[in-house]
Motif scaffolding. Structure first.
Motif, short mmCIF file in Angstrom:
data_model
loop_
_atom_site.label_atom_id
_atom_site.label_comp_id
_atom_site.label_asym_id
_atom_site.label_seq_id
_atom_site.Cartn_x
_atom_site.Cartn_y
_atom_site.Cartn_z
N ASP A 240 0.28 -1.34 -0.04
CA ASP A 240 -0.08 -0.22 0.15
C ASP A 240 1.01 1.86 -0.47
OD1 ASP A 240 -2.24 -1.67 -0.22
OD2 ASP A 240 -2.87 -1.42 2.02
N GLY A 243 1.94 2.82 -3.11
CA GLY A 243 1.28 2.61 -4.16
C GLY A 243 0.67 1.63 -4.70
N LYS A 245 2.22 -0.76 -6.80
CA LYS A 245 3.15 -0.74 -7.93
C LYS A 245 4.56 -1.46 -7.58
CE LYS A 245 1.16 3.15 -10.62
NZ LYS A 245 0.18 3.46 -9.80
#
Length: 278
Positions: A240, A243, A245
């Motif tokens: 988290d 992000g 990613k």
């Protein structure tokens, strides 16, 4: 296999090379650690450390110096012993090298995880006021009771450490010799194949296992009886804060991967040089 005496000499000098490379790359290590914990850019991590003052640059160096010296001894020593018992006469198959490497990584994880734990608390700038020294951290761990001492104290974040070390060691030992032999066949000076093989291995292993490296740093910087998220919660938190990613998980990875490449390149070259001499 070299003689016992040759082994001791090789591990001693391997330990010295680890000791020196750890000392020289430690400020880079701290910058990397700040990135992993706070998810900030290199320049911001450097600025934070500079702001805290040069006297803190080497704060937290004793655990990694000790653990890296032990790591060199344990990793190569255990591997050598296990490989000898798995296949007493060479040549050693890929399976044998993988198994011996995997098990030596397990031994390393069990022996050295507490060092890494203390080091990760020491290096987190947010913990400096409450835990100014190694002794203050050990005192905190010892207040947790028998089981808490292990699970929340010394061996916090052990499972990802175990996976990272066993797989890392298995990969390193599996492919070190084939790469080295392939390069040696090109007629290069004899120190080049070992250096390049160690460097390539350090780079590839680090790339594959980097998400675990970030998870371990995050889990092990937690201290205090009440604020101990589980393995799953920690992994979710890392995902988290990055992000969600994958490329953000690798933020700061370039420095870690470079350090891994240099360290393993040197270690492999020195070890190879000593084996030739003995």
């Amino acid at each position: 296999h070299t003689s016992g005496k040759g082994n001791i000499k090789a591990y001693t000098l391997g330990a010295i090379s680890n000791f020196m490379s750890t000392f020289l790359t430690f400020p880079i290590y701290k910058v990397v650690f700040r990135q992993q914990i706070h998810a900030v850019a290199v320049s911001e991590a450097v600025r934070q450390l500079w702001h805290e003052g040069p006297q803190y640059f080497y704060r937290g160096i004793y655990p990694p110096l000790l653990s890296k010296t032990l790591q060199g001894t344990l990793l190569f020593g255990t591997y050598d012993t296990l490989l000898g018992s798995l296949s007493p006469v060479g040549p050693h198959s890929l399976g044998h090298r993988w198994a011996a490497g995997f098990m030596s990584g397990v031994v390393e994880a069990v022996a050295l995880s507490p060092f890494e734990r203390v080091q990760n608390v020491l290096q987190d700038g947010r913990k400096q006021a409450r835990f100014p020294s190694t002794f203050s951290i050990l005192k905190e761990f010892n207040s947790y009771g028998p089981w808490g001492r292990v699970s929340r104290g010394y061996y916090r974040g052990f499972w990802p450490v175990l996976v990272r070390n066993s797989l890392g060691s298995a990969l390193y030992f599996s492919f070190k010799d084939p790469i080295q032999d392939g390069l040696a066949a090109q007629g290069l000076p004899h120190w080049v194949p070992a250096l390049v093989s160690g460097g390539i291995n350090g780079t590839v292993t680090c790339l594959i296992l980097y998400p675990l490296i970030v998870l371990v740093a995050n889990m092990q910087s937690h201290i205090g009886w009440h604020s101990m998220p589980s393995l799953w919660a920690s992994a979710q938190d890392v995902w988290d804060t990055r992000g969600r990613k994958v490329f953000l998980i690798y933020r700061g990875g370039s420095l870690v991967i470079l350090r891994s490449s240099v360290t393993w390149g040197l270690t492999t070259a020195i070890h190879d040089f000593l084996q030739r001499r003995s």
